[in-house]
Scaffold this motif. Sequence first.
Motif, PDB file in Angstrom:
ATOM      1  N   SER A  47     -20.931  -2.730  30.581  1.00  0.00           N
ATOM      2  CA  SER A  47     -20.424  -1.315  30.635  1.00  0.00           C
ATOM      3  C   SER A  47     -19.351  -1.138  31.564  1.00  0.00           C
ATOM      4  CB  SER A  47     -21.812  -0.647  31.515  1.00  0.00           C
ATOM      5  OG  SER A  47     -21.771  -1.864  32.307  1.00  0.00           O
ATOM      6  N   LEU A  48     -18.438  -1.555  31.107  1.00  0.00           N
ATOM      7  CA  LEU A  48     -17.064  -1.051  32.451  1.00  0.00           C
ATOM      8  C   LEU A  48     -15.932  -1.616  31.628  1.00  0.00           C
ATOM      9  CD1 LEU A  48     -17.800  -3.424  35.594  1.00  0.00           C
ATOM     10  CD2 LEU A  48     -17.838  -0.502  35.160  1.00  0.00           C
ATOM     11  N   TYR A  49     -15.889  -1.782  30.145  1.00  0.00           N
ATOM     12  CA  TYR A  49     -14.542  -2.230  28.583  1.00  0.00           C
ATOM     13  C   TYR A  49     -14.038  -1.575  29.286  1.00  0.00           C
ATOM     14  CZ  TYR A  49     -13.044  -4.717  25.018  1.00  0.00           C
ATOM     15  OH  TYR A  49     -12.753  -5.894  24.897  1.00  0.00           O
ATOM     16  N   HIS A  50     -14.301   0.537  28.861  1.00  0.00           N
ATOM     17  CA  HIS A  50     -13.383   1.835  29.010  1.00  0.00           C
ATOM     18  C   HIS A  50     -13.077   1.976  30.046  1.00  0.00           C
ATOM     19  CE1 HIS A  50     -17.017   2.681  31.323  1.00  0.00           C
ATOM     20  NE2 HIS A  50     -16.643   3.662  31.626  1.00  0.00           N
ATOM     21  N   LEU A  51     -13.063   0.930  31.312  1.00  0.00           N
ATOM     22  CA  LEU A  51     -12.329   0.702  32.752  1.00  0.00           C
ATOM     23  C   LEU A  51     -11.497   0.204  32.473  1.00  0.00           C
ATOM     24  CD1 LEU A  51     -14.805   2.076  34.846  1.00  0.00           C
ATOM     25  CD2 LEU A  51     -13.539   3.150  33.742  1.00  0.00           C
ATOM     26  N   LEU A  52     -11.366  -0.830  31.652  1.00  0.00           N
ATOM     27  CA  LEU A  52     -10.321  -2.537  31.656  1.00  0.00           C
ATOM     28  C   LEU A  52      -9.075  -1.334  31.490  1.00  0.00           C
ATOM     29  CD1 LEU A  52     -10.575  -5.183  31.842  1.00  0.00           C
ATOM     30  CD2 LEU A  52     -10.932  -5.166  29.840  1.00  0.00           C
ATOM     31  N   PRO A  53      -8.382  -2.054  33.219  1.00  0.00           N
ATOM     32  CA  PRO A  53      -6.435  -1.877  32.454  1.00  0.00           C
ATOM     33  C   PRO A  53      -6.207  -2.641  32.219  1.00  0.00           C
ATOM     34  CG  PRO A  53      -7.339  -1.851  34.979  1.00  0.00           C
ATOM     35  CD  PRO A  53      -8.789  -2.619  34.002  1.00  0.00           C
ATOM     36  N   ASN A  54      -4.793  -2.097  31.591  1.00  0.00           N
ATOM     37  CA  ASN A  54      -3.965  -3.011  30.636  1.00  0.00           C
ATOM     38  C   ASN A  54      -2.814  -3.663  31.096  1.00  0.00           C
ATOM     39  OD1 ASN A  54      -4.453  -2.501  28.117  1.00  0.00           O
ATOM     40  ND2 ASN A  54      -4.156   0.049  28.658  1.00  0.00           N
ATOM     41  N   GLY A  55      -2.557  -3.549  32.578  1.00  0.00           N
ATOM     42  CA  GLY A  55      -1.789  -4.352  33.585  1.00  0.00           C
ATOM     43  C   GLY A  55      -2.022  -5.990  32.832  1.00  0.00           C
ATOM     44  N   VAL A  56      -0.736  -6.752  33.554  1.00  0.00           N
ATOM     45  CA  VAL A  56      -0.943  -8.073  33.188  1.00  0.00           C
ATOM     46  C   VAL A  56      -1.757  -8.533  34.900  1.00  0.00           C
ATOM     47  CG1 VAL A  56      -0.002 -10.540  33.181  1.00  0.00           C
ATOM     48  CG2 VAL A  56       1.235  -8.668  32.340  1.00  0.00           C
ATOM     49  N   SER A  83     -22.002  -1.082  40.233  1.00  0.00           N
ATOM     50  CA  SER A  83     -22.714   0.213  40.319  1.00  0.00           C
ATOM     51  C   SER A  83     -21.809   1.943  40.353  1.00  0.00           C
ATOM     52  CB  SER A  83     -24.157   0.484  41.211  1.00  0.00           C
ATOM     53  OG  SER A  83     -23.683  -0.199  43.050  1.00  0.00           O
ATOM     54  N   LEU A  84     -21.334   1.708  40.967  1.00  0.00           N
ATOM     55  CA  LEU A  84     -20.513   2.754  41.581  1.00  0.00           C
ATOM     56  C   LEU A  84     -19.800   3.127  40.322  1.00  0.00           C
ATOM     57  CD1 LEU A  84     -19.538   4.660  44.064  1.00  0.00           C
ATOM     58  CD2 LEU A  84     -17.122   3.604  43.864  1.00  0.00           C
ATOM     59  N   LEU A  85     -19.111   1.720  39.720  1.00  0.00           N
ATOM     60  CA  LEU A  85     -18.886   2.732  38.283  1.00  0.00           C
ATOM     61  C   LEU A  85     -19.116   2.901  37.412  1.00  0.00           C
ATOM     62  CD1 LEU A  85     -14.984  -0.124  38.747  1.00  0.00           C
ATOM     63  CD2 LEU A  85     -15.550   2.496  39.286  1.00  0.00           C
ATOM     64  N   SER A  86     -20.189   2.082  37.266  1.00  0.00           N
ATOM     65  CA  SER A  86     -20.959   2.820  35.765  1.00  0.00           C
ATOM     66  C   SER A  86     -22.090   3.450  35.883  1.00  0.00           C
ATOM     67  CB  SER A  86     -21.508   1.283  35.580  1.00  0.00           C
ATOM     68  OG  SER A  86     -23.452   1.391  36.597  1.00  0.00           O
ATOM     69  N   ARG A 109     -25.850 -12.962  37.171  1.00  0.00           N
ATOM     70  CA  ARG A 109     -26.212 -11.186  37.129  1.00  0.00           C
ATOM     71  C   ARG A 109     -25.252 -10.685  36.821  1.00  0.00           C
ATOM     72  NH1 ARG A 109     -26.008 -11.817  41.902  1.00  0.00           N
ATOM     73  NH2 ARG A 109     -25.283 -10.703  43.664  1.00  0.00           N
ATOM     74  N   HIS A 110     -23.676 -10.997  37.010  1.00  0.00           N
ATOM     75  CA  HIS A 110     -22.304 -10.347  37.203  1.00  0.00           C
ATOM     76  C   HIS A 110     -22.244 -10.543  35.086  1.00  0.00           C
ATOM     77  CE1 HIS A 110     -21.144 -10.391  41.561  1.00  0.00           C
ATOM     78  NE2 HIS A 110     -22.283 -10.762  41.441  1.00  0.00           N
ATOM     79  N   LEU A 111     -22.611 -12.099  34.943  1.00  0.00           N
ATOM     80  CA  LEU A 111     -22.369 -11.601  33.861  1.00  0.00           C
ATOM     81  C   LEU A 111     -21.924 -10.993  32.538  1.00  0.00           C
ATOM     82  CD1 LEU A 111     -21.708 -14.434  31.324  1.00  0.00           C
ATOM     83  CD2 LEU A 111     -24.494 -14.563  31.778  1.00  0.00           C
ATOM     84  N   PHE A 112     -23.671  -9.760  32.849  1.00  0.00           N
ATOM     85  CA  PHE A 112     -23.740  -8.646  32.300  1.00  0.00           C
ATOM     86  C   PHE A 112     -23.180  -7.486  32.788  1.00  0.00           C
ATOM     87  CE2 PHE A 112     -27.555 -12.111  32.462  1.00  0.00           C
ATOM     88  CZ  PHE A 112     -27.327 -11.950  30.675  1.00  0.00           C
ATOM     89  N   TYR A 113     -22.127  -7.270  34.150  1.00  0.00           N
ATOM     90  CA  TYR A 113     -21.745  -5.837  34.556  1.00  0.00           C
ATOM     91  C   TYR A 113     -20.956  -5.800  33.684  1.00  0.00           C
ATOM     92  CZ  TYR A 113     -24.504  -7.034  38.989  1.00  0.00           C
ATOM     93  OH  TYR A 113     -25.107  -6.932  39.517  1.00  0.00           O
ATOM     94  N   GLY A 114     -19.465  -5.966  32.652  1.00  0.00           N
ATOM     95  CA  GLY A 114     -18.787  -5.955  32.010  1.00  0.00           C
ATOM     96  C   GLY A 114     -19.360  -5.447  31.130  1.00  0.00           C
TER      97      GLY A 114
END
Lengths: 224, 109
Positions: A85-94, A110-113, A78-83
């Motif tokens: 709706s979280l793309y806008h929160l992805l940090p840039n750091g290495v 669920s907290l972040l999305s 199920r984790h295959l689909f979580y990302g």
Amino acid sequence: MASWRSALSLTFPVMMGYLPLGAVFGVLWVDADLTWYWAPLMSIIVYAGALQYLAVGMLAAGIGWIDLAVASLLVNFRHLFYGLSLYHLLPNGVLGKPYFIFGITDETYSLLSASGQVTDSKTALQVVAFNQGYWILGTLIGMVLARGLPPGLQGLDFALTALFTVLAVEQIRAKKDWGAVLLGLVAAAVAGFWVSDYFLLAASIMLVLVLVAWPQPRLQEDAA
Amino acid sequence: MSELDYLISALIMAAVTFGLRAFPFVARGFIAHHKRIQILGRRLPVAMMVLLTLYAMNVHNWSQPSDGYAQIIAVMVVAVLQLWRRQALLSILTGTLVYMAIMNSWFGL
């Protein structure tokens, strides 16, 4: 400024869940006579609740690498689909980027999305870090508690069954997909009857094959 | 198990899990536009959680007299509590206590 405070207060409900659930993992690990310090290491390196519960029994029984990989794939599919709706929160750091992705558990997702309370990637990363911190702390608490449990106490491992029951109830409540429920039951019955040694592997292959190959009305429009 | 066994186990579990969590960031278009993947994503978790519950109940080894009745009672307690209160922790802890009470004969049964 001090956004870690808001991350801390946002993650409070997750803490209430992760401390006891992490503790159950710690207890199960110690009870299974596995090397003790690998319990917190699993919570640091793997960080996947249901899979860690499941792995206790598998590792204690000396199960093979392929079974472990298949179990990981299925339990966390199920984790295959979580990302998505979280793309806008992805940090840039290495380091921040991979750590954020690594930390997307059910509860963190669920907290972040859902809430819309987290809007910047810095707070999102802090939420991830706090949540994993609770999980590791819970694991350590469980390992200490396990020493104090009376010997011969049976049935603590039912927590795994209970966890999957809760996840199943929530999945059924959300999707109301009785066909999929029936499919799960049939696959379990078929695999249990004919190939009980490879129960999970056989049943899950059946599930994926049937779900992918089954003719879908909407797919037929697509294929035209 | 040797140290190497623990390490390989951890790395396998971590790699598969991380791969699943990372995939949508790498291949957004594929998931967003691939109908069969989306159908799989909607339906598989339902079927999978049912299957994993049965696997955790050890149903495939129930040919001998077993603790099956205790499992079934406790699972029903968890399911009803979860439907009623929707507090995962409450459901899990209560169900586990019910199961332990039966298995350890706390009620003198």
